[in-house]
Design a protein around this motif. Structure first.
Motif, PDB file in Angstrom:
ATOM      1  N   ALA A   1       0.266  -1.264  -0.183  1.00  0.00           N
ATOM      2  CA  ALA A   1      -0.178   0.083   0.202  1.00  0.00           C
ATOM      3  C   ALA A   1       0.844   1.120   0.335  1.00  0.00           C
ATOM      4  N   ALA A   2       2.053   1.202   0.400  1.00  0.00           N
ATOM      5  CA  ALA A   2       3.034   2.294   0.724  1.00  0.00           C
ATOM      6  C   ALA A   2       3.504   2.961  -0.983  1.00  0.00           C
ATOM      7  N   SER A   3       3.957   1.427  -1.468  1.00  0.00           N
ATOM      8  CA  SER A   3       4.397   2.209  -2.200  1.00  0.00           C
ATOM      9  C   SER A   3       2.996   2.295  -3.745  1.00  0.00           C
ATOM     10  N   ALA A   4       1.938   1.944  -3.654  1.00  0.00           N
ATOM     11  CA  ALA A   4       0.954   1.899  -4.016  1.00  0.00           C
ATOM     12  C   ALA A   4       0.373   3.768  -4.000  1.00  0.00           C
ATOM     13  N   ALA A   5       1.205   3.945  -2.795  1.00  0.00           N
ATOM     14  CA  ALA A   5       0.369   5.621  -2.506  1.00  0.00           C
ATOM     15  C   ALA A   5       0.778   6.618  -2.842  1.00  0.00           C
ATOM     16  N   GLY A   6       2.211   5.694  -3.612  1.00  0.00           N
ATOM     17  CA  GLY A   6       3.333   7.166  -4.086  1.00  0.00           C
ATOM     18  C   GLY A   6       5.003   6.266  -4.783  1.00  0.00           C
ATOM     19  N   ASP A   7       5.874   6.827  -4.777  1.00  0.00           N
ATOM     20  CA  ASP A   7       6.556   6.484  -6.061  1.00  0.00           C
ATOM     21  C   ASP A   7       8.075   7.074  -4.952  1.00  0.00           C
ATOM     22  N   PRO A   8       8.232   6.428  -4.438  1.00  0.00           N
ATOM     23  CA  PRO A   8       8.497   4.658  -4.579  1.00  0.00           C
ATOM     24  C   PRO A   8       7.978   4.607  -3.077  1.00  0.00           C
ATOM     25  N   GLY A   9       7.349   5.277  -2.463  1.00  0.00           N
ATOM     26  CA  GLY A   9       6.645   4.349  -1.179  1.00  0.00           C
ATOM     27  C   GLY A   9       7.294   5.157   0.128  1.00  0.00           C
TER      28      GLY A   9
ATOM     29  N   PRO B   1       8.943   6.065   3.091  1.00  0.00           N
ATOM     30  CA  PRO B   1       9.754   5.546   3.761  1.00  0.00           C
ATOM     31  C   PRO B   1       9.198   5.622   5.052  1.00  0.00           C
ATOM     32  N   ALA B   2       8.900   5.866   6.198  1.00  0.00           N
ATOM     33  CA  ALA B   2       8.290   5.976   7.927  1.00  0.00           C
ATOM     34  C   ALA B   2       7.652   4.544   7.535  1.00  0.00           C
ATOM     35  N   VAL B   3       6.700   4.758   6.792  1.00  0.00           N
ATOM     36  CA  VAL B   3       5.945   2.980   6.638  1.00  0.00           C
ATOM     37  C   VAL B   3       6.736   2.484   6.624  1.00  0.00           C
TER      38      VAL B   3
ATOM     39  N   ALA C   1       7.309  -1.316   9.085  1.00  0.00           N
ATOM     40  CA  ALA C   1       7.197  -2.395   8.707  1.00  0.00           C
ATOM     41  C   ALA C   1       8.597  -3.760   8.786  1.00  0.00           C
ATOM     42  N   LEU C   2       9.785  -3.421   8.236  1.00  0.00           N
ATOM     43  CA  LEU C   2      10.779  -3.568   8.215  1.00  0.00           C
ATOM     44  C   LEU C   2      11.041  -3.994   9.405  1.00  0.00           C
ATOM     45  N   HIS C   3      10.511  -2.743  10.580  1.00  0.00           N
ATOM     46  CA  HIS C   3      10.861  -3.096  11.925  1.00  0.00           C
ATOM     47  C   HIS C   3      10.706  -4.706  12.081  1.00  0.00           C
ATOM     48  N   TRP C   4       9.029  -4.561  12.065  1.00  0.00           N
ATOM     49  CA  TRP C   4       8.899  -5.705  12.044  1.00  0.00           C
ATOM     50  C   TRP C   4       8.776  -7.070  11.639  1.00  0.00           C
ATOM     51  N   PHE C   5       9.286  -6.903  10.488  1.00  0.00           N
ATOM     52  CA  PHE C   5       9.896  -7.789   9.412  1.00  0.00           C
ATOM     53  C   PHE C   5      11.218  -8.956  10.317  1.00  0.00           C
ATOM     54  N   GLY C   6      11.897  -7.856  10.534  1.00  0.00           N
ATOM     55  CA  GLY C   6      13.609  -8.479  11.060  1.00  0.00           C
ATOM     56  C   GLY C   6      13.192  -9.167  13.007  1.00  0.00           C
ATOM     57  N   MET C   7      11.675  -9.131  13.168  1.00  0.00           N
ATOM     58  CA  MET C   7      12.068 -10.217  14.364  1.00  0.00           C
ATOM     59  C   MET C   7      11.749 -11.922  13.767  1.00  0.00           C
TER      60      MET C   7
ATOM     61  N   PRO D   1      15.029   4.964  -3.074  1.00  0.00           N
ATOM     62  CA  PRO D   1      15.960   5.535  -2.525  1.00  0.00           C
ATOM     63  C   PRO D   1      16.174   6.801  -1.720  1.00  0.00           C
ATOM     64  N   ASP D   2      15.835   7.060  -0.303  1.00  0.00           N
ATOM     65  CA  ASP D   2      15.875   6.776   1.086  1.00  0.00           C
ATOM     66  C   ASP D   2      17.248   5.405   1.452  1.00  0.00           C
ATOM     67  N   PRO D   3      18.393   5.984   1.706  1.00  0.00           N
ATOM     68  CA  PRO D   3      19.346   5.100   2.293  1.00  0.00           C
ATOM     69  C   PRO D   3      19.075   4.809   3.350  1.00  0.00           C
ATOM     70  N   GLY D   4      18.319   4.581   4.727  1.00  0.00           N
ATOM     71  CA  GLY D   4      17.201   4.754   5.346  1.00  0.00           C
ATOM     72  C   GLY D   4      16.467   3.013   6.084  1.00  0.00           C
TER      73      GLY D   4
END
Length: 276
Positions: free
Chosen positions: A190-198, A200-202, A206-212, A230-233
């Motif tokens: 949904a984040a990627s669809a809402a803008g290009d490329p998505g 970064p905060a969202v 999600a990556l924080h939760w995936f890391g567990m 494009p966001d290095p974070g």
């Protein structure tokens, strides 16, 4: 002669009777190399055997036994509390065996203290081997009973008895339990669809939760596509998210991010490779 007790698995008794207690390598706690951990024999039976329940959490073959050893009063040992380096403990450091017994006996609360003998225990120094009750002592840390357990990612015991139910009953606001993978994937898409490329905060949340998780949906190319965000974070968080995954394709993903133009992303890849 100073008397100490060493707690070990009952399966080690034949070897101890034959050749003593071997010096094991220890890279944690007091960080003093190879030797044997023990505790002075005090008038209090409970304090003397305080380490039983804590050591039982890590498993044993045939239960635990208490090995009583006699050391020469002048034997040099290391003294300290398990929760801090001996250099930071008041009254801790290198002392003689008799002095270690005296110092621990004079403490108002000797729970959690330990003595490290920097060598093997000889067979003639083994005074006796006795069965020990498996319910004496504390678990996790002294005074842990009655204290609300912390379920953050750093404190929780993965795979422990009742650990999953505890995390579900006392969820941590930042460390879970994480939402199901399908929910996280929907957020990323949904984040990627809402803008290009998505957003970064969202994506980073999600990556924080995936890391567990031990595995993830890398094969679906949903997360792999974040490697060119494009966001290095986002790219750095992607590295940490897949660090513990056993999913096929993780190695190739890290290889690609190893040449990332941002230095923090490259440093994250290097740290993950060393840990793996």
């Amino acid at each position: 002669m100073a008397m100490f007790v060493h707690v070990t698995s009952a399966a080690n008794v034949p070897r101890i009777r034959r050749s003593g207690i071997r010096a094991a390598g220890h890279g944690h706690g007091q960080d003093v190399g190879r030797g044997v951990y023990c505790f002075p024999v005090l008038p209090s039976y409970t304090l003397t055997h305080q380490w039983l329940r804590e050591l039982a959490r890590f498993g044993s073959r045939g239960g635990l036994v208490a090995v009583h050893v006699r050391l020469d009063d002048d034997q040099v040992v290391r003294l300290g509390h398990y929760s801090a380096g001996v250099a930071r403990d008041a009254g801790a450091g290198t002392v003689r065996a008799a002095e270690a017994v005296r110092r621990i006996a004079e403490l108002d609360d000797p729970r959690g203290w330990e003595v490290f003998v920097p060598r093997a225990i000889r067979p003639r120094e083994v005074h006796g081997i006795r069965a020990a009750p498996q319910v004496a002592g504390w678990r996790y840390r002294p005074d842990a009973h009655g204290v609300r357990p912390c379920t953050c990612f750093g404190c929780r015991e993965r795979g422990g008895y009742g650990a999953r139910r505890l995390r579900e009953r006392l969820p941590h606001p930042l460390d879970g339990p994480p939402p199901p993978s399908r929910v996280l994937l929907a957020r990323v898409m949904a984040a990627s669809a809402a803008g290009d490329p998505g957003d970064p905060a969202v994506l980073r949340e999600a990556l924080h939760w995936f890391g567990m998780r031990g595995r993830g949906p890398l094969a679906q190319l949903v997360l792999a596509g974040l490697a060119v965000h494009p966001d290095p974070g986002v790219r750095e968080d992607l590295v940490w998210a897949v660090a513990r995954w056993s999913t096929p394709g993780v190695t190739e993903l890290l290889d690609g991010l190893a040449d990332d133009p941002h230095p923090e992303v490259r440093e994250a890849v290097e740290a993950v490779r060393e840990a793996r």
